[in-house]
Design a protein around this motif. Sequence first.
Motif, PDB file in Angstrom:
ATOM      1  N   SER A 208      -9.401  14.804 -23.005  1.00 52.48           N
ATOM      2  CA  SER A 208      -9.980  13.603 -21.942  1.00 52.48           C
ATOM      3  C   SER A 208     -11.857  14.066 -22.615  1.00 52.48           C
ATOM      4  N   GLU A 209     -12.189  13.701 -21.492  1.00 57.17           N
ATOM      5  CA  GLU A 209     -13.509  12.901 -21.907  1.00 57.17           C
ATOM      6  C   GLU A 209     -14.923  14.120 -21.409  1.00 57.17           C
ATOM      7  N   ASP A 210     -16.441  14.813 -21.469  1.00 54.97           N
ATOM      8  CA  ASP A 210     -16.993  14.765 -20.481  1.00 54.97           C
ATOM      9  C   ASP A 210     -18.116  15.162 -20.776  1.00 54.97           C
ATOM     10  N   ALA A 211     -19.355  14.569 -20.107  1.00 50.20           N
ATOM     11  CA  ALA A 211     -20.405  14.963 -20.595  1.00 50.20           C
ATOM     12  C   ALA A 211     -21.568  14.620 -19.731  1.00 50.20           C
TER      13      ALA A 211
ATOM     14  N   ALA B 117     -26.687  21.414 -12.707  1.00 48.14           N
ATOM     15  CA  ALA B 117     -26.022  20.824 -14.229  1.00 48.14           C
ATOM     16  C   ALA B 117     -25.556  19.290 -12.906  1.00 48.14           C
TER      17      ALA B 117
ATOM     18  N   PRO C 169     -23.599  15.469 -14.251  1.00 45.18           N
ATOM     19  CA  PRO C 169     -22.576  14.550 -15.349  1.00 45.18           C
ATOM     20  C   PRO C 169     -23.301  13.149 -15.432  1.00 45.18           C
TER      21      PRO C 169
ATOM     22  N   TRP D  47     -21.354  21.958 -20.327  1.00 53.85           N
ATOM     23  CA  TRP D  47     -22.631  21.148 -19.875  1.00 53.85           C
ATOM     24  C   TRP D  47     -22.891  22.385 -18.658  1.00 53.85           C
ATOM     25  N   ALA D  48     -22.115  22.023 -17.836  1.00 56.20           N
ATOM     26  CA  ALA D  48     -21.651  22.636 -16.696  1.00 56.20           C
ATOM     27  C   ALA D  48     -22.095  23.736 -15.681  1.00 56.20           C
ATOM     28  N   ARG D  49     -21.916  24.702 -16.988  1.00 56.73           N
ATOM     29  CA  ARG D  49     -22.250  25.858 -16.777  1.00 56.73           C
ATOM     30  C   ARG D  49     -23.241  26.838 -17.628  1.00 56.73           C
TER      31      ARG D  49
ATOM     32  N   ALA E  72     -25.592  25.730  -9.463  1.00 57.13           N
ATOM     33  CA  ALA E  72     -25.395  24.502  -8.837  1.00 57.13           C
ATOM     34  C   ALA E  72     -24.763  23.687  -9.998  1.00 57.13           C
ATOM     35  N   ASP E  73     -23.711  23.247  -9.626  1.00 58.31           N
ATOM     36  CA  ASP E  73     -23.249  21.783 -10.282  1.00 58.31           C
ATOM     37  C   ASP E  73     -22.669  20.688  -9.228  1.00 58.31           C
TER      38      ASP E  73
ATOM     39  N   GLY F 241      -5.353  11.412 -18.991  1.00 58.75           N
ATOM     40  CA  GLY F 241      -6.689  11.826 -19.300  1.00 58.75           C
ATOM     41  C   GLY F 241      -7.775  12.149 -18.629  1.00 58.75           C
ATOM     42  N   ALA F 242      -8.214  12.366 -18.941  1.00 67.77           N
ATOM     43  CA  ALA F 242      -9.599  12.727 -17.775  1.00 67.77           C
ATOM     44  C   ALA F 242     -10.990  12.138 -18.027  1.00 67.77           C
ATOM     45  N   THR F 243     -11.882  11.572 -17.240  1.00 67.84           N
ATOM     46  CA  THR F 243     -13.281  12.108 -18.043  1.00 67.84           C
ATOM     47  C   THR F 243     -13.847  12.175 -16.617  1.00 67.84           C
ATOM     48  N   THR F 244     -15.624  12.333 -16.774  1.00 67.49           N
ATOM     49  CA  THR F 244     -16.981  12.941 -16.080  1.00 67.49           C
ATOM     50  C   THR F 244     -17.636  11.612 -16.500  1.00 67.49           C
ATOM     51  N   VAL F 245     -17.058  10.695 -16.567  1.00 66.92           N
ATOM     52  CA  VAL F 245     -18.539   9.536 -17.250  1.00 66.92           C
ATOM     53  C   VAL F 245     -17.849   8.927 -16.118  1.00 66.92           C
TER      54      VAL F 245
ATOM     55  N   ARG G 142      -7.846   4.442 -23.704  1.00 67.33           N
ATOM     56  CA  ARG G 142      -7.665   5.552 -24.394  1.00 67.33           C
ATOM     57  C   ARG G 142      -5.883   6.330 -23.319  1.00 67.33           C
TER      58      ARG G 142
END
Lengths: 478, 453
Positions: A47-50, A66, A68, A351-353, B43-44, B62-66, B78
């Motif tokens: 996984s990837e998060d930004a 926060a 993304p 980043w979200a915490r 908050a998010d 797989g996972a992404t927040t992008v 990927r």
Amino acid sequence: MTHYDVATAAVQAALDAGARYADARVMHRRYESMSARNGDIEELTQSEDAGIGVRALVGSSWGFYAVPDLSDGAARAAGGRAAKIAAASARVPGPAADLVPVQARTASWSSECETDPLSVPLSDKGDLLVHATKTMREHGADQAEGLYQIWDTEKWFVSSEGHRIDQRIRECGGGIASIAVGDGEVQRRSYPANRGQYGTQGWELVESLDLGAHAARIADESRALLTAPPCPAGETTLILGDEQMALQIHESVGHAIELDRILGWEAAFAGTSWLDLDQLGSLHYGSELMNITIDPTIPGALGSFGFDDEGTPAARRHAVKEGRWVGVLAGRDSAAVAGLDYAGSVRADGWARLPMVRMTNVGLEPGPHTLDEMIAATDDGVYMDTNRSWSIDDKRLNFQFGCEIGWEIKNGRRGRMLRNPTYTGIGPVFWRSMDMLSSEVVPWGTPNCGKGQPGQIGHTGHPAAPARFQNVRVGVRG
Amino acid sequence: MSAELAQRVLGMVPAGVEAEVFVDHMARALTRFANSFIHQNVADATTTVRLRLHADGRTASGATTVTTDEGLRGLVSRTLDAARLCPPDAGWPGLAAPAALAGEGNWDEETAKASPEARADRVRAFVDAAGGLETAGYCRTLHWSAAFANTAGQVAAGRTAEIAMDGIARVEGADGAARIASGQLSDVDGAALGARAAAKARAGAGAVELPPGRYEVVLEPAAVVDVLQNLSLYGFNGKAYNERQSFAEPGAQQFDEAVTLADDALGDTGLGVPFDAEGTPKRRVELVSGGVTQRVAHDRRTAAEAGAESTGHAALGGRTRGALPANLRLMPGPAASTVEAGAVIDPAAASLVAGVERGLLVTDLWYTRVLDPKSLVVTGLTRNGVWLIEDGELTTPVRNFRFTQSYPQALGPGAVLGVGGEATMFPDMWGAAWWTAPALRLASWNFTGGASG
């Protein structure tokens, strides 16, 4: 835009919206885990998060928001939202909020990494787990499990005081476990620890564990536990192995010295602490053998970093010195409330915490003995190792911990294997009964420390060595 | 937006590859207070795209927040690369076939769009109602929308919204708690919760230590939730069952006949989306009927292994932990004759307390950990108030106990002396799971240590 530009825009937006202090963290994290079961790959996840998280202080009230989205517009909006939330907090205001001073600096830091764990071929990593779990099955495991996890985190921190700090922290680790199912109960043996071993290192850490070499032994032990006699009930001399000591430190010292708990900030959920700041510097936490440090500078340990998530540089200090309580895990705001002049233990799970007080590496300094010497010096007792269950009250006093395996100690020798070993006690009473401590320190890593609302998972380190305790109640059963 | 994202990702997957995409958007806001002021307010809003692929007999996730095109293409690339390098997946259960959903989930716009001010006002009310006692807790609102699509043609979307409030009041070392979860913002009254927490705290001051041992107990609904959580994780989990690590024996009278337990993410008050991580529609699943274990929860893989069908319990984030029923409801008992609850006892527990000659009223169970998963022997502590019951009345506040107790045994045949006539919904501590429980009167609970050891 660079990530610094994005963070700077968010901070400026928060200031424009009325904040008197703001900071922002842009984070990009890649994660990979693979689990194997009974000789097959069970699951592979990448996984990837930004995103960006912004903290704003308006008057005496905090807000955090926060998203993304690393565009300039999203960052500015996040900064404004953080300030708006802070303004809403003022409907139930607290005392004046302050921050202990930290020199603003521009810096970069990276953890040490010989072999980039995400670059190691998946087939090699899979082969390692498949081989180990296959071996455990061949040696009688009803369920043979293997797991590795990798985190590669980059973050860019900007504050309204002038901090510009970027860090890259690569963490990985893993382990194996054999489960034997009997009539009415389940036994488990793990290597090298219940959750594996983890550190701020590259794939060399996993290779050094040599998982395959231990697979047959733990499978044999898990089966043997099914017919081993139960741990006797009563008070006795207890020797704990280094892995269980890491858990003991984490639960009964690490959480207890978190300043946010001491101040009541976690009262409704994680709980408070039995420690009273009036006793800082004078309270006898344990025996004189007990020296506990807070040390995020240990190379390769899981709780290591260059700067915490408030921009405070990593520094070593004592939490307990020769048995006396002398230090806490603090953030800039909590330290100011407590009248302390140091912070440096604030981190966020992504980043979200919201960044909050977290353990770094909280562990024991070496003692003068060895495990063999402890066993040889014990006429009648129990030796336990490898954590299996852990429960402690909301003040971090009353604990009951269970281990995977125990052994009888008779006349200075390790005897029969014991199943379902548990022990219970009250933190300071227990630590004051420590009369032998080994020099054989292992920097254990705990990748699953839960705290906060919304929930956050922290990665903490715990240098630990075998130790001996007197008059401990063992063998508690349902 | 979530449905469109799911289709975009599916469109990037090469022909011939089996794929499923789960997109969830969680907007979470949590206003936290301690020492009677708001000290954290966060908050998010995060969209996460999860992809699972099965290509040439091999599976990867797989996972992404992008969620840019580049980010989504990277996710697909990927995950395909990872699948190619994985060994064959002999247990691949295939994708969920198209199936109709039972609605889109319970969703209330006012709750979904609750402002920071709305949360802060509830905190203000809680603090004020505590009458000067120190208070701590949170008020949380969630808006969760999700969409699913797979290459077998299943398409699903749903949404839900929640408000939860959980707080304590403190006096002289005693804590009193009150909490609730609901799909309606208007259901959560900060003042009522604050007043109850304060009443319980005041009634808990001056607690005495009683000797450990077995006591008859009345567990308030909040304490019963802990029992449900552990039954879910270790007992009715299809993976644990398949691996013979669960106590569950379908067809056997394992519980008292007063126990009926169902998992239901929907219904009139459920707070879930109407499908699981594999796109299987959610439905009410009765796990225990009149004390007889009926079944365990399954995802597609554990169901295939067991020769059963998925019950719609594939968990987000992977299959390692198994299929979890995370919306358990313990059915309330018959409506009881009116008993004045007073300020301390949860109204749901009042009629049960009235029938106890000597026992303990327990508000919360805390930090529970399993000693053995198969017998489900659990250790933990009481928290937020324990009282001695004598002749149907609370007589003495009691200090916290440690217990070591098999949960199925505590609920076994003949062990349940009463089930409260109304059930309360509670939030999960960690995320999107909700538990609904009445109070329980149990013949015996094994307290193995006092507060002082």
